[in-house]
Design an enzyme around this catalytic site. Structure first.
Site, PDB file in Angstrom:
ATOM      1  N   ASN A 180      41.649  51.745  32.543  1.00 13.99           N
ATOM      2  CA  ASN A 180      42.739  52.661  32.187  1.00 13.99           C
ATOM      3  C   ASN A 180      42.621  52.954  30.702  1.00 13.99           C
ATOM      4  O   ASN A 180      42.943  52.100  29.879  1.00 13.99           O
ATOM      5  CB  ASN A 180      44.086  52.001  32.511  1.00 13.99           C
ATOM      6  N   TRP A 181      42.160  54.155  30.396  1.00 12.06           N
ATOM      7  CA  TRP A 181      41.915  54.494  28.982  1.00 12.06           C
ATOM      8  C   TRP A 181      43.207  54.855  28.252  1.00 12.06           C
ATOM      9  O   TRP A 181      43.195  55.054  27.048  1.00 12.06           O
ATOM     10  CB  TRP A 181      40.916  55.639  28.885  1.00 12.06           C
ATOM     11  N   LYS A 182      44.295  54.991  28.978  1.00 14.86           N
ATOM     12  CA  LYS A 182      45.573  55.373  28.347  1.00 14.86           C
ATOM     13  C   LYS A 182      45.374  56.629  27.484  1.00 14.86           C
ATOM     14  O   LYS A 182      44.592  57.488  27.837  1.00 14.86           O
ATOM     15  CB  LYS A 182      46.146  54.197  27.560  1.00 14.86           C
ATOM     16  N   HIS A 214      52.754  52.997  36.164  1.00 14.27           N
ATOM     17  CA  HIS A 214      52.390  52.078  35.074  1.00 14.27           C
ATOM     18  C   HIS A 214      53.638  51.742  34.267  1.00 14.27           C
ATOM     19  O   HIS A 214      54.494  52.600  34.029  1.00 14.27           O
ATOM     20  CB  HIS A 214      51.332  52.736  34.182  1.00 14.27           C
ATOM     21  N   GLU A 263      54.133  51.417  31.215  1.00 13.49           N
ATOM     22  CA  GLU A 263      54.358  52.237  30.015  1.00 13.49           C
ATOM     23  C   GLU A 263      55.059  53.542  30.380  1.00 13.49           C
ATOM     24  O   GLU A 263      55.868  54.055  29.607  1.00 13.49           O
ATOM     25  CB  GLU A 263      53.017  52.483  29.296  1.00 13.49           C
ATOM     26  N   GLU A 272      50.907  43.931  37.127  1.00 16.25           N
ATOM     27  CA  GLU A 272      50.705  43.930  35.684  1.00 16.25           C
ATOM     28  C   GLU A 272      51.962  43.431  34.987  1.00 16.25           C
ATOM     29  O   GLU A 272      52.904  44.218  34.743  1.00 16.25           O
ATOM     30  CB  GLU A 272      50.402  45.349  35.188  1.00 16.25           C
ATOM     31  N   GLY A 293      48.167  44.366  26.832  1.00 16.95           N
ATOM     32  CA  GLY A 293      47.787  44.617  25.440  1.00 16.95           C
ATOM     33  C   GLY A 293      48.183  43.515  24.469  1.00 16.95           C
ATOM     34  O   GLY A 293      48.116  43.711  23.248  1.00 16.95           O
ATOM     35  N   SER A 316      45.614  42.246  29.778  1.00 21.55           N
ATOM     36  CA  SER A 316      44.750  41.484  28.876  1.00 21.55           C
ATOM     37  C   SER A 316      43.555  40.850  29.574  1.00 21.55           C
ATOM     38  O   SER A 316      43.132  39.746  29.210  1.00 21.55           O
ATOM     39  CB  SER A 316      45.567  40.423  28.121  1.00 21.55           C
ATOM     40  N   GLY A 347      42.885  47.698  30.618  1.00 19.85           N
ATOM     41  CA  GLY A 347      43.204  48.689  29.602  1.00 19.85           C
ATOM     42  C   GLY A 347      42.214  48.631  28.450  1.00 19.85           C
ATOM     43  O   GLY A 347      41.126  49.206  28.499  1.00 19.85           O
ATOM     44  N   GLY A 348      42.584  47.913  27.404  1.00 16.14           N
ATOM     45  CA  GLY A 348      41.801  47.881  26.168  1.00 16.14           C
ATOM     46  C   GLY A 348      40.324  47.597  26.376  1.00 16.14           C
ATOM     47  O   GLY A 348      39.464  48.232  25.747  1.00 16.14           O
TER      48      GLY A 348
HETATM   49  C1  PEP Z   1      47.046  48.279  31.405  1.00 18.29           C
HETATM   50  O1  PEP Z   1      47.821  48.805  30.627  1.00 18.29           O
HETATM   51  O2  PEP Z   1      46.888  48.748  32.551  1.00 18.29           O
HETATM   52  C2  PEP Z   1      46.341  47.101  30.950  1.00 18.29           C
HETATM   53  C3  PEP Z   1      45.979  46.243  31.844  1.00 18.29           C
HETATM   54  O3  PEP Z   1      46.137  46.996  29.590  1.00 18.29           O
HETATM   55  P1  PEP Z   1      45.368  45.815  28.816  1.00 18.29           P
HETATM   56  O4  PEP Z   1      44.165  45.429  29.655  1.00 18.29           O
HETATM   57  O5  PEP Z   1      44.989  46.399  27.517  1.00 18.29           O
HETATM   58  O6  PEP Z   1      46.324  44.676  28.714  1.00 18.29           O
END
Ligand code: PEP
Length: 244
Positions: free
Chosen positions: A9-11, A92, A94, A162, A168, A207, A228-229
């Site tokens: 997920n590149w956000k 999601h 966010e 999640e 994050g 994470s 994500g990251g």
């Molecule tokens: C996400 O937002 O879907 C996610 C899992 O982010 P991160 O891996 O950066 O925690």
């Protein structure tokens, strides 16, 4: 037997220059046919990504619940499908937090995605306050019950657990907590859609890194990861694909 799915997920990250990362991700995915690999890119990159790496599953991070109409600034499932997406994330945390999306909104978006031929990664997860209050499972299963479209089937639905506090932050739940939550999600799915629940993939997200992926992916009822990251570069994402 559920195949593992590793989804990035590149956000709100990435421009056309970033698309080069997808070349190595697609190559790694091609080398590992036992794992499904997908990347949800910003809307602006869906078409270019889908054309650049046609063997990789490219998706969106959200869709509107309507197929078309007077919704300035929004994008429909039909539009992202037309641009080359094969899937979308919905719900999601966010978006639930920043855009105030409710379970009913998420259910409608999942339905729109399904109607337009997209597969769906439906996200659920508790806040830290909810976990500390001992309400994590109740919150997550209620979110799922409210967000799941009727008659959902495993050929188009995956669910991502999640925890909001893990996204994050570099913090993750214990393996036992992840397994317990995934068991609770599976049980809620059985209640909603019967035996079909056993074929639905449950992803863990929050994470995930090259260092913790193997442990998290081996936990009970974990069928993959939403990342994500660590999905922004092939250097960080490919080891997670390898762990799967
Ligand atoms: C996400 O937002 O879907 C996610 C899992 O982010 P991160 O891996 O950066 O925690």
């Amino acid at each position: 037997m559920r195949r593992k799915l590793v989804a990035g997920n590149w956000k709100m990250n990435g421009t056309r220059a970033t698309l080069a990362e997808l070349d190595a991700i697609a190559a790694a995915a091609a080398d590992r046919p036992g794992v499904d690999v997908a990347v949800a890119v910003p809307f602006t990159l869906v078409m270019a990504a889908a054309e650049r790496v046609p063997t990789l599953s490219i998706g969106a991070q959200d869709v509107h619940a309507a197929d078309a109409g007077a919704h300035t600034g929004c994008i429909s499932a039909a539009q992202v499908r037309d641009a080359g997406a094969t899937f979308t994330i919905v719900g999601h945390s966010e978006r639930r937090a920043d855009q105030g999306e409710t379970d009913a909104d998420v259910r409608a978006k999942a339905g729109a995605a399904r109607r337009n031929g997209l597969t769906v990664i439906l996200c659920v997860g508790e806040t830290l306050a909810e976990r500390d209050a001992g309400r994590a499972e109740a919150v997550v299963t209620a979110q799922l019950a409210g967000s799941l479209p009727e008659g959902a089937t495993a050929d188009w639905l995956s669910v991502a657990y999640e925890p909001v506090w893990a996204i994050g932050t570099g913090r993750t739940p214990t393996i036992a907590d992840v397994a317990a939550m995934h068991g609770a999600i599976r049980a809620e799915l059985r209640r909603s859609i019967g035996n079909e629940a056993d074929a639905v993939r449950l992803l863990y997200g929050g994470s995930v890194t090259a260092d913790n992926a193997a442990g998290l992916l081996a936990a009970g009822d974990v069928d993959g990861a939403l990342v994500g990251g660590a999905s922004l570069t092939a250097a960080k994402f490919v080891p997670i694909i390898e762990a799967a």
